[in-house]
Design an enzyme around this catalytic site. Structure first.
Site, PDB file in Angstrom:
ATOM      1  N   ASP A  34     -31.756  30.629  18.468  1.00  0.00           N
ATOM      2  CA  ASP A  34     -31.844  29.237  18.909  1.00  0.00           C
ATOM      3  C   ASP A  34     -32.653  29.186  20.205  1.00  0.00           C
ATOM      4  O   ASP A  34     -33.824  29.493  20.205  1.00  0.00           O
ATOM      5  CB  ASP A  34     -30.441  28.632  19.062  1.00  0.00           C
ATOM      6  CG  ASP A  34     -30.509  27.130  19.294  1.00  0.00           C
ATOM      7  OD1 ASP A  34     -31.275  26.442  18.604  1.00  0.00           O
ATOM      8  OD2 ASP A  34     -29.808  26.638  20.183  1.00  0.00           O
ATOM      9  N   ASP A  74     -28.109  31.574  21.243  1.00  0.00           N
ATOM     10  CA  ASP A  74     -28.959  31.556  22.428  1.00  0.00           C
ATOM     11  C   ASP A  74     -28.937  32.908  23.132  1.00  0.00           C
ATOM     12  O   ASP A  74     -27.997  33.689  22.978  1.00  0.00           O
ATOM     13  CB  ASP A  74     -28.455  30.508  23.425  1.00  0.00           C
ATOM     14  CG  ASP A  74     -28.524  29.089  22.875  1.00  0.00           C
ATOM     15  OD1 ASP A  74     -29.371  28.835  22.008  1.00  0.00           O
ATOM     16  OD2 ASP A  74     -27.714  28.253  23.315  1.00  0.00           O
ATOM     17  N   ARG A 126     -40.699  23.743  23.911  1.00  0.00           N
ATOM     18  CA  ARG A 126     -39.763  23.806  25.055  1.00  0.00           C
ATOM     19  C   ARG A 126     -40.139  24.899  26.056  1.00  0.00           C
ATOM     20  O   ARG A 126     -39.452  25.901  26.192  1.00  0.00           O
ATOM     21  CB  ARG A 126     -38.314  24.046  24.577  1.00  0.00           C
ATOM     22  CG  ARG A 126     -37.788  22.942  23.686  1.00  0.00           C
ATOM     23  CD  ARG A 126     -36.317  23.128  23.391  1.00  0.00           C
ATOM     24  NE  ARG A 126     -35.872  22.202  22.366  1.00  0.00           N
ATOM     25  CZ  ARG A 126     -34.740  22.304  21.683  1.00  0.00           C
ATOM     26  NH1 ARG A 126     -33.909  23.287  21.933  1.00  0.00           N
ATOM     27  NH2 ARG A 126     -34.417  21.409  20.789  1.00  0.00           N
ATOM     28  N   ASP A 142     -30.752  27.716  27.483  1.00  0.00           N
ATOM     29  CA  ASP A 142     -30.321  26.325  27.338  1.00  0.00           C
ATOM     30  C   ASP A 142     -29.470  25.970  28.557  1.00  0.00           C
ATOM     31  O   ASP A 142     -28.411  26.556  28.765  1.00  0.00           O
ATOM     32  CB  ASP A 142     -29.445  26.140  26.082  1.00  0.00           C
ATOM     33  CG  ASP A 142     -30.279  25.982  24.797  1.00  0.00           C
ATOM     34  OD1 ASP A 142     -31.519  26.080  24.863  1.00  0.00           O
ATOM     35  OD2 ASP A 142     -29.660  25.766  23.741  1.00  0.00           O
TER      36      ASP A 142
END
Ligand SMILES: *[C@@H]1O[C@H](CO)[C@@H](O)[C@H](O)[C@H]1NC(C)=O
Ligand SMILES: *[C@@H]1O[C@H](CO)[C@@H](O)[C@H](O)[C@H]1NC(C)=O
Ligand SMILES: *[C@@H]1O[C@H](CO)[C@@H](O)[C@H](O)[C@H]1NC(C)=O
Length: 325
Positions: free
Chosen positions: A163, A141, A214, A167
């Site tokens: 990724d 991330d 997302r 997050d």
């Protein structure tokens, strides 16, 4: 007499140079968070702590792990090692890029069980691997936050990672994500990874550009407040109230976005003054909207005219030359 005088001035000059090198300044580094990050005591990061500068990975790791409040200037593009390494950040830190071209390449930042952290003016990029577009191997991330409170992510350029770009996981709460460029990526920004519904997050003035899914997606958001965001060229979906999530979506502009606003079976959505240009797929403007929270009960904020968003948001988002210098 003359000799001693010259020697004395040389000493003075040397002392002056040392003092200059020590007393660091950091332009526009003292700003405090707005939105949900301004509640619960506020988010001030390393304010009132020392100002330090990291030019190498080892310095950044050491400063970020320190117990004292620190304003950490990241000067230049620091290469993370090993590939995908996320530098752990402890409470009461401001991590801020110097000017428009500083940040982290090939890794990111990790905040786990901490509070009061500001991440600003950084470019974080470069764990993208074309053979791993799905992000199924390696959890690389840009910014990963677990079980933490009072986090402000502002004015960064997050792109091309392995990724997620952001997050927010495991009951992270009181977060504001503003003025970021979130770009060229598959799974951009996820919120959840928990069965508790506690997360309160403000997401404003961000430029989501050429991403897939997302943007963001929330599995469990108690109150999600999205306003003044610009979404352009999004192939998978835009805002997704995926699990037990409540979203208040105001003044946004969606351009070339597939499935711009979607609620899953348990999601709730209220919208206010949202614009769509060449969008396709599903648009859920009101899903049990009368049960959605009012953001003005928590804090004050200013809504843009949505027609200004496609020009103003890309212009103001991302790292700036006059910050952190
Ligand atoms: C969450 O963070 C708190 C500190 O804020 C810590 O005491 C607790 O153990 C953490 N829980 C988990 C599951 O990591
Ligand atoms: C749109 O985004 C995709 C990646 O998701 C990219 O390949 C494509 O070049 C982008 N198109 C434009 C016009 O920016
Ligand atoms: C918003 O600003 C007004 C005027 O300054 C103030 O009275 C009000 O308490 C503020 N609302 C919140 C939630 O802080």
């Amino acid at each position: 007499m003359h000799l001693i005088g010259t020697f004395g001035s040389a000493l003075l000059l040397a002392a002056f140079h040392v003092a200059l090198a020590d007393a660091q300044t950091c332009a526009k580094c003292d700003v405090e968070a707005h939105g949900f990050a301004s509640l619960n005591g506020g988010t001030t990061g390393g304010k009132r702590g020392r100002i330090v500068t990291a030019k190498k990975l080892d310095d950044l790791i050491q400063y970020a792990a320190s117990a004292e409040p620190l304003i950490i200037r990241v000067d230049g593009m620091i290469k993370a090692k090993p590939f995908g390494f996320e530098v752990p950040v402890k409470s009461h830190k401001t991590i801020i890029g110097v000017g428009g071209k500083s940040g982290i390449e090939g890794g990111g930042l990790n905040i786990n069980s901490q509070k009061n952290v500001i991440i600003r003016n950084l470019k974080i990029h470069g764990t993208y691997d074309k053979d791993n577009w799905a992000g199924k191997v390696g959890d690389y991330d840009a910014i990963q936050v677990d079980n933490s409170t009072n986090i402000w992510i502002d004015g960064n350029h997050l792109a091309e990672m392995g990724d997620g770009l952001i997050d927010l996981r495991r009951d992270t709460d009181y977060v504001t994500v503003s003025k970021n460029i979130i770009e060229k990526h598959n799974k951009a920004f996820g919120i959840g990874w928990t069965t508790n519904v506690v997360t309160k997050v403000t997401i404003n003035d961000n430029f989501f550009h050429s991403t897939n899914v997302r943007n963001p997606s929330g599995d469990a958001i108690k109150h999600g407040h999205l306003y003044n965001n610009y979404y352009r060229n999004i192939t998978g979906y835009g805002n997704y109230a995926r699990g037990d999530t409540e979203l208040l979506i105001e003044t946004s502009y969606f351009e070339d976005v597939f499935d711009p606003i979607v609620a899953g079976p348990k999601g709730r959505i209220k919208t206010n003054w949202v614009k769509f240009k060449r969008c396709d797929g599903e648009i859920h403007l009101d899903v049990r909207g009368d049960t959605v929270f009012q953001a003005s009960k928590f804090y004050n904020y200013t809504l843009a005219d949505p027609y200004d968003i496609p020009v103003d948001v890309p212009y103001n988002a991302g790292p700036k030359v006059d910050i952190g210098v």
